[in-house]
Design an enzyme around this catalytic site. Structure first.
Site, PDB file in Angstrom:
ATOM      1  CG  ASN A   9      -1.285   1.086   1.688  1.00 20.26           C
ATOM      2  OD1 ASN A   9      -1.883   2.161   0.612  1.00 20.26           O
ATOM      3  ND2 ASN A   9      -2.372   1.563   2.615  1.00 20.26           N
ATOM      4  CD1 TRP A  10       2.624   0.838  -3.184  1.00 18.80           C
ATOM      5  CD2 TRP A  10       3.270   2.433  -4.851  1.00 18.80           C
ATOM      6  NE1 TRP A  10       3.787   0.068  -4.029  1.00 18.80           N
ATOM      7  CE2 TRP A  10       3.900   1.448  -5.127  1.00 18.80           C
ATOM      8  CE3 TRP A  10       3.767   3.433  -6.128  1.00 18.80           C
ATOM      9  CZ2 TRP A  10       4.456   0.875  -6.059  1.00 18.80           C
ATOM     10  CZ3 TRP A  10       4.408   3.019  -6.683  1.00 18.80           C
ATOM     11  CH2 TRP A  10       4.781   2.054  -7.245  1.00 18.80           C
ATOM     12  CE  LYS A  11      -0.281   3.335   4.869  1.00 10.88           C
ATOM     13  NZ  LYS A  11       0.154   3.188   5.666  1.00 10.88           N
ATOM     14  CG  HIS A  96      -5.827   1.475   5.297  1.00  8.84           C
ATOM     15  ND1 HIS A  96      -5.051   2.713   6.384  1.00  8.84           N
ATOM     16  CD2 HIS A  96      -4.541   0.786   5.313  1.00  8.84           C
ATOM     17  CE1 HIS A  96      -4.177   2.907   6.474  1.00  8.84           C
ATOM     18  NE2 HIS A  96      -3.693   1.661   5.616  1.00  8.84           N
ATOM     19  CD  GLU A  98      -3.265   5.184   6.613  1.00  9.88           C
ATOM     20  OE1 GLU A  98      -3.285   5.710   5.592  1.00  9.88           O
ATOM     21  OE2 GLU A  98      -2.032   5.087   7.233  1.00  9.88           O
ATOM     22  CD  GLU A 168      -3.892  -2.664   7.216  1.00 10.51           C
ATOM     23  OE1 GLU A 168      -2.368  -2.903   6.715  1.00 10.51           O
ATOM     24  OE2 GLU A 168      -3.823  -1.749   6.896  1.00 10.51           O
ATOM     25  N   GLY A 174       2.174   1.764  10.829  1.00 13.25           N
ATOM     26  CA  GLY A 174       3.117   2.823  10.728  1.00 13.25           C
ATOM     27  C   GLY A 174       3.888   3.701  12.006  1.00 13.25           C
ATOM     28  CB  SER A 214       5.295  -2.283  12.162  1.00 17.19           C
ATOM     29  OG  SER A 214       4.820  -0.815  12.212  1.00 17.19           O
ATOM     30  N   GLY A 235       2.998  -1.161   4.493  1.00 19.29           N
ATOM     31  CA  GLY A 235       3.151   0.288   4.187  1.00 19.29           C
ATOM     32  C   GLY A 235       4.361   0.469   3.595  1.00 19.29           C
ATOM     33  N   GLY A 236       5.122   1.370   5.174  1.00 17.50           N
ATOM     34  CA  GLY A 236       5.871   1.341   4.695  1.00 17.50           C
ATOM     35  C   GLY A 236       7.137   0.829   4.370  1.00 17.50           C
TER      36      GLY A 236
HETATM   37  C1  PEP Z   1      -0.981   0.019   5.909  1.00 14.44           C
HETATM   38  O1  PEP Z   1      -0.838   0.973   6.254  1.00 14.44           O
HETATM   39  O2  PEP Z   1      -1.259  -1.135   5.660  1.00 14.44           O
HETATM   40  C2  PEP Z   1       0.436  -0.391   6.997  1.00 14.44           C
HETATM   41  C3  PEP Z   1       0.424  -1.927   7.316  1.00 14.44           C
HETATM   42  O3  PEP Z   1       1.663   0.272   6.945  1.00 14.44           O
HETATM   43  P1  PEP Z   1       3.137   0.400   7.819  1.00 14.44           P
HETATM   44  O4  PEP Z   1       3.557  -0.732   6.836  1.00 14.44           O
HETATM   45  O5  PEP Z   1       3.751   1.216   7.281  1.00 14.44           O
HETATM   46  O6  PEP Z   1       2.526   0.012   9.139  1.00 14.44           O
END
Ligand code: PEP
Length: 251
Positions: A9-11, A96, A98, A168, A174, A214, A235-236
């Site tokens: 997920n590039w956001k 998600h 967010e 999640e 994040g 994470s 994500g990151g």
């Molecule tokens: C996400 O945004 O779905 C996510 C899991 O982010 P991160 O891996 O950065 O925690």
């Protein structure tokens, strides 16, 4: 057998040029790798068409991060499921955390989006997860149960064959804090049992449940080794080609 999925997920990261660069690195990295899993990238809307052209013929699949629940109409600034499909998207992230917290998406809205996605042949990656205070109050299972059952309300099992659920925990997104493999496995097991009770044993067995929060190359192997963890939503760490490729390798 459930084939694992590693989805990135590039956001709101990477303009068109940066997107092309990252995809080139991923394609190069995958040349010599036999990925035993499905690999999905979810770039921002502005990079979807170009991404689709670049990954054609490769093992990478395309997903979007969001869309509007209505089919068409006067919704300035929004993007429809049909539009995503026309760019070559196969998957779409729905619910998600967010979107739930920053954009106030409710379980009811998420339910409508899942319906719209399925009606347009998009495969939903349906996210659920508890807040830190909910975990501390010991109500994780209640929260997950509500999110899963409300999100999937009024669906018959035949309709959901392409569904993927992503667990999640919000406190792990994040933040660098990962649920440890046992904590994650407990919730994944709970979700599978919930699906079994409310839908069918057969569907529960085939449903892929991803972990997100994470995920990094140094923790992905242990997480992915858990019985009920069928992949990762990253994500990151998906913004760096080497990290994402190492997570793919660990699957
Ligand atoms: C996400 O945004 O779905 C996510 C899991 O982010 P991160 O891996 O950065 O925690």
């Amino acid at each position: 057998m459930r084939i694992k999925v590693i989805a990135g997920n590039w956001k709101m990261n990477n303009d068109l040029f940066e997107s092309k660069d990252l995809i080139s690195r991923l394609l190069n990295g995958l040349i010599n790798t036999t990925a035993n899993c499905e690999v999905v990238i979810c770039p921002p809307f502005t990079s979807l068409s170009e991404a689709s052209a670049m990954i054609k013929g490769s093992t990478i699949k395309l997903g979007a991060q969001n869309f509007h629940q209505e089919e068409i109409g006067a919704f300035t600034g929004e993007v429809s499921a049909k539009m995503l499909l026309s760019t070559g998207c196969e998957f779409v992230i729905i619910g998600h955390s967010e979107r739930r917290t920053i954009f106030m998406e409710t379980d009811e809205l998420i339910n409508k989006k899942i319906l719209r996605a399925i009606n347009n042949n998009l495969k939903p990656i349906f996210c659920v997860g508890e807040l830190l205070e909910e975990r501390e109050k010991n109500i994780t299972e209640q929260v997950i149960q509500r999110q899963v059952l409300k999100g999937l309300e009024n669906f018959s099992v035949g309709y959901l064959k392409n569904l993927i659920i992503a667990y999640e925990p919000v406190w792990a997104i994040g933040t660098g804090k990962t649920a440890n493999p046992q904590q994650a496995e407990e919730v994944h097991h709970f979700i599978r049992k919930l699906i079994e009770r409310h839908f069918s044993q057969e569907f529960a067995k085939s449903l892929r449940i991803l972990y997100g929060g994470s995920v990094k190359p140094d923790n992905s192997k242990d997480l992915l080794a858990q019985k009920n963890i069928d992949g990762a939503l990253v994500g990151g760490a998906c913004l760096n080609a080497d990290s994402f490729l190492n997570i793919i390798k660990s699957a």
